[in-house]
Design a protein around this motif. Structure first.
Motif, PDB file in Angstrom:
ATOM      1  N   ASP A 295       0.860  -1.189   0.000  1.00  9.78           N
ATOM      2  CA  ASP A 295       0.000   0.000   0.000  1.00  9.78           C
ATOM      3  C   ASP A 295       0.895   1.237   0.000  1.00  9.78           C
ATOM      4  O   ASP A 295       1.487   1.582   1.026  1.00  9.78           O
ATOM      5  CB  ASP A 295      -0.912  -0.015   1.228  1.00  9.78           C
ATOM      6  CG  ASP A 295      -1.933   1.107   1.186  1.00  9.78           C
ATOM      7  OD1 ASP A 295      -1.845   1.953   0.276  1.00  9.78           O
ATOM      8  OD2 ASP A 295      -2.804   1.148   2.064  1.00  9.78           O
ATOM      9  N   THR A 297      -0.120   4.209  -0.407  1.00  9.32           N
ATOM     10  CA  THR A 297      -0.795   5.374   0.187  1.00  9.32           C
ATOM     11  C   THR A 297      -0.486   5.484   1.670  1.00  9.32           C
ATOM     12  O   THR A 297      -0.628   6.547   2.267  1.00  9.32           O
ATOM     13  CB  THR A 297      -2.316   5.257  -0.003  1.00  9.32           C
ATOM     14  OG1 THR A 297      -2.804   4.120   0.710  1.00  9.32           O
ATOM     15  CG2 THR A 297      -2.653   5.103  -1.480  1.00  9.32           C
ATOM     16  N   GLN A 298      -0.092   4.356   2.292  1.00  9.50           N
ATOM     17  CA  GLN A 298       0.355   4.392   3.679  1.00  9.50           C
ATOM     18  C   GLN A 298       1.860   4.187   3.691  1.00  9.50           C
ATOM     19  O   GLN A 298       2.374   3.290   3.027  1.00  9.50           O
ATOM     20  CB  GLN A 298      -0.293   3.270   4.506  1.00  9.50           C
ATOM     21  CG  GLN A 298      -1.794   3.331   4.576  1.00  9.50           C
ATOM     22  CD  GLN A 298      -2.312   2.237   5.506  1.00  9.50           C
ATOM     23  OE1 GLN A 298      -2.007   2.249   6.694  1.00  9.50           O
ATOM     24  NE2 GLN A 298      -3.073   1.308   4.958  1.00  9.50           N
ATOM     25  N   THR A 299       2.565   4.973   4.430  1.00 11.08           N
ATOM     26  CA  THR A 299       4.018   4.826   4.538  1.00 11.08           C
ATOM     27  C   THR A 299       4.432   4.952   5.992  1.00 11.08           C
ATOM     28  O   THR A 299       3.756   5.574   6.803  1.00 11.08           O
ATOM     29  CB  THR A 299       4.762   5.902   3.724  1.00 11.08           C
ATOM     30  OG1 THR A 299       4.336   7.206   4.163  1.00 11.08           O
ATOM     31  CG2 THR A 299       4.487   5.760   2.239  1.00 11.08           C
ATOM     32  N   VAL A 319       4.108   0.219   3.124  1.00 13.34           N
ATOM     33  CA  VAL A 319       3.498  -0.627   4.144  1.00 13.34           C
ATOM     34  C   VAL A 319       2.767  -1.775   3.456  1.00 13.34           C
ATOM     35  O   VAL A 319       2.131  -1.595   2.418  1.00 13.34           O
ATOM     36  CB  VAL A 319       2.522   0.199   5.011  1.00 13.34           C
ATOM     37  CG1 VAL A 319       1.743  -0.702   5.959  1.00 13.34           C
ATOM     38  CG2 VAL A 319       3.287   1.256   5.791  1.00 13.34           C
ATOM     39  N   ALA A 321      -0.273  -4.046   3.253  1.00 14.46           N
ATOM     40  CA  ALA A 321      -1.684  -4.019   3.662  1.00 14.46           C
ATOM     41  C   ALA A 321      -2.250  -5.431   3.580  1.00 14.46           C
ATOM     42  O   ALA A 321      -1.935  -6.187   2.644  1.00 14.46           O
ATOM     43  CB  ALA A 321      -2.476  -3.081   2.770  1.00 14.46           C
ATOM     44  N   ALA A 382       0.483  -3.136   8.155  1.00 17.03           N
ATOM     45  CA  ALA A 382      -0.565  -2.284   8.713  1.00 17.03           C
ATOM     46  C   ALA A 382      -1.519  -3.073   9.604  1.00 17.03           C
ATOM     47  O   ALA A 382      -1.675  -4.297   9.469  1.00 17.03           O
ATOM     48  CB  ALA A 382      -1.344  -1.617   7.571  1.00 17.03           C
ATOM     49  N   ASP A 383      -2.160  -2.341  10.492  1.00 19.29           N
ATOM     50  CA  ASP A 383      -3.300  -2.840  11.286  1.00 19.29           C
ATOM     51  C   ASP A 383      -2.969  -4.075  12.118  1.00 19.29           C
ATOM     52  O   ASP A 383      -3.789  -4.989  12.257  1.00 19.29           O
ATOM     53  CB  ASP A 383      -4.497  -3.144  10.358  1.00 19.29           C
ATOM     54  CG  ASP A 383      -4.943  -1.913   9.577  1.00 19.29           C
ATOM     55  OD1 ASP A 383      -4.838  -0.810  10.126  1.00 19.29           O
ATOM     56  OD2 ASP A 383      -5.368  -2.075   8.426  1.00 19.29           O
TER      57      ASP A 383
END
Length: 557
Positions: A295, A297-299, A319, A321, A382-383
């Protein structure tokens, strides 16, 4: 003086049972037949019992003499050297004493050295002295871990004895083919007969032996009766295909995916996923790729390395995802995904982990931008999915025997997270180490111990080759010495000390002499710790020298 006794009635069919009952109740409560109550009643009972005994024996007919057992088979192996035979007798005579709250004393534990002695004797091809066979079988009866080595060393005469003594019947169950001789590889008729008519243990042994020599023939033999086998037997037979597993096994395993037994289906799926080129692996790769992606868009801000100047700006890191599956469809279940999650486990994470571990590890370099395994493992997830993802990759690396991925997931042994509850647990690290060469395993564990000490190293030491390499042995001894000098609670290291006695190279004994003195105890040391440490090191040195003597007696260099 002549003693007169009360008259005894003529014997009846159940006279003996009546006399036994009278003896149990007592003559005060029940008078023997033909006698009167009083002091003479016990005498009358004994006379009646004597008469009945003679009558019973006179009515016996001599039984046919039992056939003499066949002679014990010959053992063509060379006998033990005399010194080694004496050593074996000493090892077998040693019995652990009652536990006193932990093993104490400077004397070696001989029973703990017996497995190593047996392994060395078997490697030299020696046969046992016949008079030691009962003691060997008794030792194996009490310790199941000894049975394979004992039965190999004891040879055919052990099975001969086991057929004559009920206490040793375990040897027949533990031996290949239940003690039966397996047919020659070229004897097709005898092979078919044993497969069709043999006991289950004989059939398992036959299939395993054939699989090790001719994998295709073993698979074809299994296919001839597969449809009529019981579910639990199919599972055992299928497990034998792990040896020599290859692409030619895929059609048979694909058919087993439709088996009526869930356990058989799961085992077939596991075996297919260990073949990265199989159709099941490709299907799992498609499902797994749908769950994992980079992803952009997430770093996450990259952590500077020691070689990165602090003034230099660090680049944002992509990241990973994760989108876990929302359902377990019938096709997934057919491919071995278990739909019902264990208690306390979320369904989606349960399905996700099974998909990742079954997908070929080569999938991820293609899916995640051509990155290497080390680069992929370094990416943030992530998450809070990192633990689940990395644990599944660990299982895949072990299943697929992928050393490159194992190295990436193990990481640097000196890293701070290597000694703590990181994404990859110590149990998973131990399994990953099993995919590496013996030298690489020892080097990684030595580095781990040098940084993190011994408190978490016991599980890792268990996968290292014996005897330990020089660097690993020195790392263990140095860590024990540091713990001793620090006044650490000594009994918490008894497990590692026991491993060192069995696994340290005997040539290390000379450099341990300096540790035999009782050290000065630090102010906060555990009471009596210095004496325990000196005693433990004395036992270690004595055991190492004993192991060296054992090897010399067997003719080992």
């Amino acid at each position: 003086m002549t003693r007169t006794s009360a008259p005894v009635d003529a014997p009846v069919a159940d006279a003996w049972e009546g006399l036994v009952t009278t003896a149990l109740l007592g003559t005060d409560r029940r008078t023997p037949p033909g006698s009167r109550p009083g002091p003479e009643a016990p005498v009358a009972l004994l006379d009646a019992a004597a008469t009945e005994t003679v009558r019973r024996r006179a009515g016996l007919r001599p039984a046919r003499a039992a056939e003499r057992p066949q002679a014990a088979p010959e053992d063509p192996r060379p006998p033990l050297p005399p010194a080694a035979a004496r050593r074996l007798a000493l090892l077998l005579a040693d019995r652990p004493g009652p536990s006193g709250g932990g093993r104490r004393g400077a004397a070696p534990d001989l029973m703990e050295l017996l497995p190593q002695w047996l392994a060395a004797a078997n490697s030299h091809g020696f046969g046992p002295p016949p008079h030691t066979l009962p003691a060997l079988l008794d030792a194996a009866r009490g310790r199941t871990d000894l049975r394979p080595a004992v039965l190999e060393f004891a040879g055919p005469r052990a099975l001969w004895l086991a057929r004559l003594n009920q206490d040793w019947r375990f040897a027949l169950r533990s031996a290949r083919g239940g003690g039966a001789a397996l047919p020659h590889v070229d004897d097709d008729e005898r092979t078919q007969q044993l497969w069709q008519e043999g006991l289950f243990a004989e059939r398992v042994a036959l299939l395993s032996a054939l699989r090790s020599r001719e994998p295709a023939s073993a698979r074809e033999l299994l296919a001839t009766t597969w449809a009529t086998e019981r579910a639990e037997d199919r599972l055992m037979f299928l497990d034998s295909l792990r040896s020599g597993l290859g692409p030619d096994d895929e059609p048979f395993l694909e058919q087993a995916l439709a088996d009526r037994s869930r356990n058989v289906r799961a085992t077939a799926a596991e075996l297919l996923s260990a073949l990265p080129g199989s159709a099941l692996a490709a299907r799992m790769a498609v499902r797994a790729e749908a769950c994992v992606a980079v992803d952009h868009t997430q770093t996450a801000q990259a952590t500077p390395t020691p070689t990165t100047p602090t003034t230099q700006s660090t680049q944002p890191t992509p990241v990973i995802a994760v989108e876990a599956p929302h359902e377990c469809d019938p096709a997934m279940e057919r491919d071995g995904v278990v739909a019902k999650a264990p208690a306390g486990r979320g369904e989606r994470s349960w399905w996700f982990g099974q998909l990742i571990e079954a997908a070929p590890l080569g999938t991820w370099s293609r899916r995640l931008g051509g990155r290497t395994p080390r680069e992929i493992v370094a990416l943030p997830v992530a998450d809070d999915w990192q633990g689940e993802l990395h644990a599944a990759w660990c299982r895949a690396a072990v299943r697929q025997r992928d050393a490159e991925w194992s190295r990436a997931l193990l990481g640097d042994p000196s890293a701070p997270e290597a000694g703590g509850p990181g994404a990859v647990s110590l149990a998973e690290r131990a399994k990953l180490l099993g995919t590496l060469s013996a030298a690489e395993r020892a080097e990684w564990v030595a580095g781990f111990i040098a940084t993190h000490g011994l408190s978490e190293a016991f599980q890792l030491l268990g996968v290292c080759a014996v005897p330990w390499s020089g660097p690993l042995g020195r790392a263990v001894v140095d860590a024990l010495n540091i713990a001793r000098d620090a006044g650490s609670y000594p009994w918490s290291f008894s497990g590692v000390m026991g491993l060192a006695e069995r696994c340290l190279d005997p040539s290390e004994a000379g450099r341990l002499d300096v540790l035999l003195a009782v050290p000065d105890e630090p102010e906060n040391a555990s009471p009596g710790a210095g004496g325990y440490w000196a005693e433990a090191f004395q036992r270690l040195v004595t055991t190492l020298r004993l192991r060296a003597a054992m090897a010399a007696e067997l003719g080992a260099p």
